[in-house]
Design an enzyme around this catalytic site. Sequence first.
Site, PDB file in Angstrom:
ATOM      1  N   HIS B 122       0.846  -1.036   0.045  1.00  0.00           N
ATOM      2  CA  HIS B 122       0.046  -0.193   0.095  1.00  0.00           C
ATOM      3  C   HIS B 122       0.806   1.186   0.008  1.00  0.00           C
ATOM      4  O   HIS B 122       0.899   2.052  -1.014  1.00  0.00           O
ATOM      5  CB  HIS B 122      -0.988  -0.107   1.087  1.00  0.00           C
ATOM      6  CG  HIS B 122      -1.929   1.319   1.309  1.00  0.00           C
ATOM      7  ND1 HIS B 122      -1.902   1.922   2.558  1.00  0.00           N
ATOM      8  CD2 HIS B 122      -2.536   1.887   0.551  1.00  0.00           C
ATOM      9  CE1 HIS B 122      -2.420   2.897   2.296  1.00  0.00           C
ATOM     10  NE2 HIS B 122      -2.961   2.877   0.992  1.00  0.00           N
ATOM     11  N   CYS B 141      -0.407   0.512   9.848  1.00  0.00           N
ATOM     12  CA  CYS B 141      -0.620   2.070   9.244  1.00  0.00           C
ATOM     13  C   CYS B 141      -1.806   2.023   8.800  1.00  0.00           C
ATOM     14  O   CYS B 141      -2.722   2.663   9.328  1.00  0.00           O
ATOM     15  CB  CYS B 141       0.458   2.283   8.048  1.00  0.00           C
ATOM     16  SG  CYS B 141       2.177   2.509   8.722  1.00  0.00           S
ATOM     17  N   HIS B 142      -2.169   0.933   8.004  1.00  0.00           N
ATOM     18  CA  HIS B 142      -3.740   1.100   7.486  1.00  0.00           C
ATOM     19  C   HIS B 142      -4.435  -0.061   7.399  1.00  0.00           C
ATOM     20  O   HIS B 142      -5.563  -0.293   6.610  1.00  0.00           O
ATOM     21  CB  HIS B 142      -3.663   1.832   5.819  1.00  0.00           C
ATOM     22  CG  HIS B 142      -2.902   3.222   5.847  1.00  0.00           C
ATOM     23  ND1 HIS B 142      -1.677   3.000   5.583  1.00  0.00           N
ATOM     24  CD2 HIS B 142      -3.419   4.244   6.260  1.00  0.00           C
ATOM     25  CE1 HIS B 142      -1.267   4.473   5.506  1.00  0.00           C
ATOM     26  NE2 HIS B 142      -2.206   5.344   6.257  1.00  0.00           N
ATOM     27  N   GLY B 143      -3.979  -1.041   8.128  1.00  0.00           N
ATOM     28  CA  GLY B 143      -4.823  -2.136   8.425  1.00  0.00           C
ATOM     29  C   GLY B 143      -4.787  -3.156   7.428  1.00  0.00           C
ATOM     30  O   GLY B 143      -5.837  -4.135   7.177  1.00  0.00           O
TER      31      GLY B 143
END
Lengths: 294, 182, 426
Positions: B122, B141-143
């Site tokens: 990502h 960070c963003h799963g």
Amino acid sequence: MMKRTLLIAAAVLGFSASAYAAGETPVPPQQKWTFQGPFGKFDRAQLQRGFKVYREVCASCHGLSYVAFRNLSAEGGPEFSEAQVKALAAEYKIQDGPNEAGDMFERPGRPADRFPSPFPNENAAAAANGGKAPPDLSLMAKARTYERGFPWFITDVFRQYSENGADYLVALLNGYEEAPAGFTVPQGGHYNHYYPGHVIAMPKPLSDGQVEYAKNEAGQPQAPETVEQYAKDVTAFLTWTAEPHLEARKRLGFQVMLFLLVLSGLLYFTKKKVWANVGGEVEGHATPPMTHNP
Amino acid sequence: MAETTTHVAEPTRRDFLYIATGAAAVVGGATLVWPFVQSLAPDAATVAAGAPVEVDLTPIAEGQIVKVFWRGKLIFIRHRTAEEIKAAEDVNVASLRDPQADSARVKEGKAQWLIVYGNCTHLGCVPLGQQGEYHGWFCPCHGSVFDTSGRVRGGPAPINLPIPPYAFASDTKIIIGQEATA
Amino acid sequence: MSQHSTTYVPKSAFGKWFESRLPIAGLVHSSFIAFPVPRNLTYFWTFGAILAFMLVSQIVTGVVLAMYYTPNAAMAFQSVEHIMRDVNYGWLIRYLHANGASMFFVAVYVHIFRNFYYGSYKAPREVLYILGVIIFLLMMATAFMGYVLPWGQMSFWGATVITNLFSAIPVVGETIVSYLWGGYSVGNPTLNRFFSLHYLLPFMIAGVVALHIWALHVPGQNNPTGIPIKSGKDAVPFTPYATIKDIFAVVVFMLFFAYWVFYMPNYLGHADNYIPANPAVTPAHIVPEWYFLPFYAILRAIPDKLGGVIAMGAAIVIWCFMPWLDTSKVRSTAYRPLYKQFFWLFVVVCFLLGWLGSRPAEGWYVIASQICTVYYFAHFLIVLPVLGFVERPLPLPNSILESVMGVQKGGAGVPAGANAEPNTKG
């Protein structure tokens, strides 16, 4: 290999900027700071208290590597006396060397030394802290922020709101709570209301009564010995470490703005006078008649 | 000027001289540019540092993930347990976001060794091992969620964790940066 | 047009001696003193002077910063902190330089859109205009490389993302990227060469600026009416009239500049850039500086990587073709009622693109970016060529003087175009 790199690059490109959409992070409440606004100044007593909190709580894991002891007595900071700073520096062990024998040695700190880091290097720091090195705090108040969103990012310019980092730090230090039902906190993590993603490696650092503040004449601590107050004080201190010339900047800014205002006023009238020689200034164009010629 | 040649189209000795001189100058000029352009390429030290690296696998216990750097990029070496291999193989490949069979992500007969780049696809954060729904990796960070084969199974990451070029030199030694020759 | 009516005659004997050997005083005189300026210029025409001031400001602050800055991956971040903390007034000089970049772009965007509105790019100012586009491209390159120098997280990852754009080029892309990096990823060689180029490019900008001013002084300045100077009454000498107005405008701009430097010095930057560069961790939110956002939005609007890179490049390169894409014979939008609406729509689209560039590339943001991108190009490729044929412009005044003194009741304007200077475009 080439294709893979392309894909990674494409991923970085195509998916940048989606941070804040990923997790709903609550907005930190805005605090009242003595250093906000065009005439803002640090509260010396607060900086001194904040330094005590840093030293007794944060310093065991977090470095302050861009700050030197001498800074603590500099104008616009906590303004400890030079004697205090000298004594304080001497309490630290600083590695120096090599000496004549070629060995490194330790000596007491001097005001010119910077704060020694609690760990010899980042890997050691990570190893001692469950795999994640505690970040250096020197610049923390400028290195953290939170999303303001439209239209606040515009109004912020006019009200000079630049304490985003400080407000976030206070919120973070006060943000430890029980994880809501259904939220699994991974091993080694801690739930924090204000941390993006809510899972922070740092355990709750502050608790009430943990740091003893200096007493006033009445024998009472000069500020409440609570997590809330500790958080504000240490954040004020970290705002100073991140921006040690904040007071000088705002002071000089006022003088510069004032000077430029006067100068632009003078220039405006000079310009008017000069243009009077050719019958005054005329600008632009007449509004054309809104009819078309046949 | 007109007196020098009677027929404009006819090449003369002088024309040849002009062309030869011009061509020589152009070749010389282009050659001069060469070292300057080449100086921009990765230098000898960088190339040497970017050479394939040998990694000894013996100290890596089963279930352990080791991080190594190659060419400035983070690489995970994971010694997978039988359970983890089974979990990775038992997935319906067609259901994946970036469909790839586990067998295509490890070397034949070496299914216990998974070697992947260690940055989330990502935004390049470093995912945490043995976490997340599939106990593969979880990006804090963003799963983004990765399974025990490093394939993306949830979150914003678009593709699987890529596999760096590597080859087995022996059963317990790999060379990262070298494509398998067999 | 014969602009240089007042010739320079040196007064002193030394002046005469020197002038016959290097006629620089005469050049300055004809360019900045006697040069006739349309008397109706608005403050939008002071942005050239503001930009000149910003260029000098950036070079001066930059040269001082370079005395303390260390272009080495291990020391760059620390050397910037050294400037901020220990160097006398280092914080001021660095904040002037960092915010100066943003101010430079504020001014250049006003300058560019003034040119779009008043048709300054049209004949006979095409070369002047294209030189301006080249300056803008050089500014972008300089600003990008400058942002890498503090070697914070956004420096490092911004450099990674932008240099990776070149890998979209077929066949040679990967090689080009490794030549840009001087390694296998962004690293010390990258930082070092970016510093070298960041120091060089401003002087190249200064060189192109000299050409830009030279090219300006052939046809003279455009003005809000778009019609050329016809008589001495339409113009005033550059000095003192334009000079004093420019100085006043520069000082007012300095007020604006100072506000950012002293009160909001970090607002236009990114918090992540106060974290030292770390190749193992990516910031959550990689976003370029605000002045690149519209182009960044165009880049991301195209789902294909190479396509995105091409679209982003084309978004600026297309400016160079404006003098020929715009078919209207009238320069100033003030006399183009229909185009005026499209112009403002275009401005809105540019702001929207800027905002979308700061948003995550997901959901309806992507669709909105795509719509705006299509409109952006349609403005140049459809609106500009077509409008010239279908629009009926308002009547132009006979002269600048007539326009600014107000059109006389009796004296009706002449049909548009009839009075415009002969159009030489093909």
